[in-house]
Design an enzyme around this catalytic site. Structure first.
Site, PDB file in Angstrom:
ATOM      1  N   ASP A  63       0.796  -1.159   0.005  1.00 38.60           N
ATOM      2  CA  ASP A  63      -0.023  -0.155   0.110  1.00 38.60           C
ATOM      3  C   ASP A  63       0.889   1.239  -0.046  1.00 38.60           C
ATOM      4  OD1 ASP A  63       0.817   0.329   2.588  1.00 38.60           O
ATOM      5  OD2 ASP A  63      -0.871  -0.452   3.573  1.00 38.60           O
ATOM      6  N   ILE A  64       0.173   2.503   0.158  1.00 40.03           N
ATOM      7  CA  ILE A  64       1.120   3.718   0.216  1.00 40.03           C
ATOM      8  C   ILE A  64       2.262   3.766   1.344  1.00 40.03           C
ATOM      9  CG2 ILE A  64      -0.492   5.016  -1.202  1.00 40.03           C
ATOM     10  CD1 ILE A  64      -1.454   6.204   1.562  1.00 40.03           C
TER      11      ILE A  64
END
Length: 136
Positions: free
Chosen positions: A15-16
């Protein structure tokens, strides 16, 4: 019976924050269950119109995993009902031995024709009972 399957964390799993996205763990756990059924049996029931329907998943996230980590998904039966089974799954980082996540997954034995939960076939019930006894 304890089944183990390894998964390498790829970039698309992240994810980020650059760690494995929580939704990806559902996929890792599912891969572990399919590997378990490949080894243990039960997949052939689909040819008879019987399916395993997941009715509950509880996941506890314990540590993060990141790009390049190798995760081992361990799967075993822990509970047997009349129409259901519960599996315990753990995900271990093989490099650090950290417990990354653990989950309890409950299935029901489901008839595609009847569109309802049905009792497990006796031969399968006995096999699962033995697997649970062997893993205790």
């Amino acid at each position: 019976m304890l089944n183990k399957v390894q998964i390498k964390v790829r970039g698309y799993h992240l994810d980020i924050f650059q760690h494995v996205n929580n939704a990806r763990y559902l996929e890792f756990l599912e891969e572990g269950r399919w590997a378990f059924f490949d080894d243990f049996g039960g997949v052939e029931l689909m040819e008879e119109g019987i399916a395993w329907a997941v009715v509950n998943i509880n996941i506890n996230f314990r540590a993060e995993a990141g790009f390049g980590d190798t995760l081992e998904v361990q799967t075993r039966y822990i509970k047997l009902g009349n129409r259901s089974i519960t599996m315990k799954q753990t995900i271990i980082n093989t490099q650090t031995q950290d417990l990354v996540a653990e989950a309890d997954v409950t299935y029901v034995c489901f008839s595609k024709t009847l569109k309802a939960a049905v009792a497990l076939p006796d031969d399968l019930r006995q096999k699962i009972e033995q697997a649970i006894a062997d893993s205790e």
